[in-house]
Design an enzyme around this catalytic site. Structure first.
Site, PDB file in Angstrom:
ATOM      1  N   HIS A 273       0.834  -1.209   0.000  1.00  0.00           N
ATOM      2  CA  HIS A 273       0.000   0.000   0.000  1.00  0.00           C
ATOM      3  C   HIS A 273       0.866   1.256   0.000  1.00  0.00           C
ATOM      4  O   HIS A 273       0.539   2.262  -0.618  1.00  0.00           O
ATOM      5  CB  HIS A 273      -0.964  -0.033   1.184  1.00  0.00           C
ATOM      6  N   ARG A 409     -23.883  -1.623 -23.801  1.00  0.00           N
ATOM      7  CA  ARG A 409     -24.310  -3.001 -24.043  1.00  0.00           C
ATOM      8  C   ARG A 409     -25.437  -3.352 -23.078  1.00  0.00           C
ATOM      9  O   ARG A 409     -25.324  -3.057 -21.881  1.00  0.00           O
ATOM     10  CB  ARG A 409     -23.111  -3.947 -23.826  1.00  0.00           C
ATOM     11  N   ASP A 528     -14.930 -13.894 -25.290  1.00  0.00           N
ATOM     12  CA  ASP A 528     -15.877 -15.000 -25.461  1.00  0.00           C
ATOM     13  C   ASP A 528     -15.661 -15.726 -26.776  1.00  0.00           C
ATOM     14  O   ASP A 528     -15.800 -16.949 -26.833  1.00  0.00           O
ATOM     15  CB  ASP A 528     -17.320 -14.481 -25.364  1.00  0.00           C
ATOM     16  N   CYS A 570     -13.457  -5.158 -28.755  1.00  0.00           N
ATOM     17  CA  CYS A 570     -13.502  -4.706 -27.361  1.00  0.00           C
ATOM     18  C   CYS A 570     -13.040  -5.787 -26.379  1.00  0.00           C
ATOM     19  O   CYS A 570     -13.093  -5.595 -25.180  1.00  0.00           O
ATOM     20  CB  CYS A 570     -14.894  -4.191 -26.995  1.00  0.00           C
TER      21      CYS A 570
HETATM   22  C1  PEP Z   1     -15.724 -10.272 -24.732  1.00  0.00           C
HETATM   23  O1  PEP Z   1     -16.356 -11.312 -24.609  1.00  0.00           O
HETATM   24  O2  PEP Z   1     -14.638 -10.183 -25.336  1.00  0.00           O
HETATM   25  C2  PEP Z   1     -16.243  -9.015 -24.138  1.00  0.00           C
HETATM   26  C3  PEP Z   1     -15.675  -7.856 -24.378  1.00  0.00           C
HETATM   27  O3  PEP Z   1     -17.284  -9.096 -23.281  1.00  0.00           O
HETATM   28  P1  PEP Z   1     -17.179  -9.656 -21.775  1.00  0.00           P
HETATM   29  O4  PEP Z   1     -15.717  -9.813 -21.456  1.00  0.00           O
HETATM   30  O5  PEP Z   1     -17.862  -8.662 -20.925  1.00  0.00           O
HETATM   31  O6  PEP Z   1     -17.906 -10.959 -21.862  1.00  0.00           O
HETATM   32 MG    MG Z   2     -18.399 -11.353 -23.962  1.00  0.00          MG
END
Ligand code: PEP
Ligand code: MG
Length: 608
Positions: A273, A409, A528, A570
């Site tokens: 810390h 989203r 994902d 993303c």
């Molecule tokens: C992904 O699946 O890459 C994404 C950006 O969404 P999350 O990580 O929130 O599932």
């Molecule tokens: Mg995802």
């Protein structure tokens, strides 16, 4: 008594896997136990045949959970279901957001004078005489009992936490509060507290948690001060480089009123810390053995290259001064540069957006130079109870106010993400079950209210709404029609709204021409997409996937060539400095990354 209290309730359980490379350490544990304590049910964590009370910081920390470890969380009692989902959501959020420094790379330096080496806490250059840490004890008249002094300290830590809530360092004070509360439960006098802290500190020596000893010392000192036993740190009046074995986290704030130029500590670690607060204060600092450092004559602390020059020559002083000036200039430039567009060597502009979860991270994204929000993970906005329409609208409009281009989203609940007010069936494979856009069918009222709030908050501002986990064109059409119906029911005009989808389910790769006819934009969720392409759970404790697999890049190349609507990335891959050149070369023109990765992502693009 507890046994009878819970006899009528079945235990509920879930598995939680530590995904942060820093493990489940003090600050996230403090957040977790603070929430656990707010429920009346029992909360137990079980790991490797050890079951402990997960409402207590010290017992939970004693499991020493590292990245990849999976604990079983068990709740039993009246509010067990709510506790389980709330704690699961918080745990996932903590893991998503936990970014610790692993090590700071050293630059080369050439000095004539004798040098000693150390590990960098915070970069910079200081030239000043070294001064040893000194204190004097002042006894004030005391009117408080031990318990009052503990309460006063708890209150003061709470106030500091509240005052710094906007900063990620605030959790340090919550952690200290949790430690004090656990210790004070077992003590009635200052002497007992001192003895207990000595005993606990002894156990922590040479363990991974040894930096907690400084937090114990800090707490003890704060209770003593409340009892009139003040320990005052004496600082020189002129410029100085402070040498000490360690500093208490609470002492870092005192440095801002002194002429301190740098700090060299012997016994801390890069993520203690004290080190975190030193980095935040921007004081050049190093971890090094200070025993041979001469006092009262100028030394150089060069925490770019991680050295202390003990008896610098006049050339050394000039080298350090040049470095200091360059640092000042570079800092001003890179601070300014983070707001500049990222342009490749070929002159191509790549937009760098932010992935955010709430107002705090949206504000940080703005400060870090994001050009918009590429992904608002709305499932992390309200993790404790179902928000009213007004509360939701306010949160969305606060977030929308930071940028002109925002993609929100709709709730991506399910898989490893749960919300206490959204009941989902217990499934054997939750990542393949009710998740993301499938909630439009299972929880239409919640989605309808969320869309209503987003439309309201958007007012006339152009906003992009993105649906997660789309696997078929019909699903997208259904979700969009659902949104249009919500707007018409409330007589809201939504000409300013665009509708898009995440590309994260492999089936979509084979229907991109059809999707192109109905969507306004796409964002690729590589987290994902990778887990579903390789059929390996993204949180799996032992199996891992090559995050830069050529197969994934083939999929990405196919996407960028097949679609005509705007497409961004993303997932975590967008911030991977080794992947960025290839993503740019494939043709991606928008990357959305965590706020802290924006400057680095822009800088990487500038070298492509
Ligand atoms: C992904 O699946 O890459 C994404 C950006 O969404 P999350 O990580 O929130 O599932
Ligand atoms: Mg995802």
């Amino acid at each position: 008594m507890r046994f009878f209290k819970n006899l009528f309730y079945k235990p509920l359980s879930t598995q939680l896997t530590v995904t942060s490379s820093s493990g489940f350490h003090l600050r996230p544990v403090a957040r977790f136990t603070t929430l656990a304590k707010s429920f009346s049910c029992d909360v137990i964590a079980s790991f490797q045949a050890k079951s402990i009370d997960a409402k207590k910081v010290n017992t939970l920390l004693s499991l020493s959970l590292e990245k990849g470890d999976t604990l079983t969380l068990i709740t039993q009692g009246k509010d067990a279901q709510r506790a389980l989902t709330s704690l699961q959501t918080l745990f996932t959020t903590l893991m998503y957001n936990d970014v610790e420094v692993t090590s700071i790379t050293k630059e080369n330096a050439h000095y004539i004078g004798e040098t000693i080496e150390g590990d960098i806490i915070a970069k910079g250059v200081a030239i000043a005489p070294a001064s040893l840490y000194r204190t004097e004890t002042i006894e004030h008249e005391n009117t408080l009992t031990f318990k009052d002094a503990v309460d006063k300290t708890m209150k003061s830590l709470e106030e500091t936490y509240d005052a710094q809530k906007e900063s990620s360092n605030a959790d340090i004070y919550l952690a200290q509060q949790s430690l004090l509360s656990a210790l004070a439960d077992k003590c009635d006098t200052l002497e007992a507290l001192e003895a207990l802290i000595a005993e606990e500190s002894e156990k922590l020596q040479d363990t991974k948690l040894s930096t907690k000893i400084t937090d114990y010392q800090d707490i003890l000192q704060q209770v003593k001060t409340a009892l009139g036993l003040e320990v005052k740190v004496i600082f020189p009046e002129q410029d100085f480089i402070l040498l000490s074995d360690d500093l208490l986290p609470s002492e870092i704030a005192l440095l801002s009123d002194t002429q301190v130029q740098g700090v060299i500590l012997k016994e801390t670690s890069i993520n203690s810390h004290t080190a975190i607060l030193l980095r935040a204060s921007g004081i050049p600092s190093l971890i090094a053995d200070t025993s041979g450092v001469p006092l009262n004559a100028d030394i150089i602390l060069d925490s770019f290259s991680g050295v202390v020059v003990l008896s610098p020559s006049s050339e050394d002083i000039q080298t350090a001064k040049d470095l200091q000036n360059k640092h000042k200039k570079d800092k001003a430039q890179s601070t300014a540069k983070r707001f500049e567009p990222a342009q490749t060597t070929q002159g191509k502009i790549i937009k760098v957006y932010a992935n955010v979860a709430d107002v705090r991270s949206a504000k940080l994204a703005k400060e870090e130079g994001a050009e918009g929000i590429g992904l608002l993970r709305s499932e992390f906005l309200f993790t404790e109870q179902r928000p009213s329409l007004e509360v939701q609208t306010k949160a969305y409009s606060d977030i929308f106010s930071f940028f002109d281009d925002v993609t929100v989203r709709t709730l991506d609940v399910g898989g490893d993400k749960a919300l206490p007010y959204i009941k989902l069936p217990k499934e054997a494979n939750p990542f393949l079950g009710i998740r993301g856009v499938r909630l439009f069918q299972s929880h239409p009222d919640i989605l309808s209210e969320q869309l209503h709030a987003i439309f309201w908050a958007a007012s006339k501002k152009p906003i992009k709404i993105m649906f997660p986990m789309i696997s078929t064109v019909e699903e997208f059409v259904y979700a969009k029609q659902f949104a249009l119906d919500v707007a018409s029911k409330h007589q809201l005009s939504i000409d300013n709204i665009l509708f898009g989808m995440m590309i994260e389910v492999p089936s979509t790769l084979f229907a991109l021409a059809e999707f192109d006819a109905v969507v306004d934009f796409y964002s690729v969720g590589t987290n994902d997409l990778t887990q579903y392409l390789f059929a390996i759970e993204r949180t799996h404790p032992t199996l891992s996937i090559d995050s830069r697999s050529p197969i994934l890049f083939k999929a990405l190349s196919h996407i960028v060539n097949a679609v005509t609507k705007p497409v961004s990335i993303c997932g975590e891959l967008a911030a991977d400095t080794k992947a960025i050149p290839e993503l740019v070369n494939l043709g991606f023109t928008t990357l959305s990354v965590t706020p802290k990765s924006i400057a680095q992502t822009k800088e990487t693009i500038r070298h492509v």
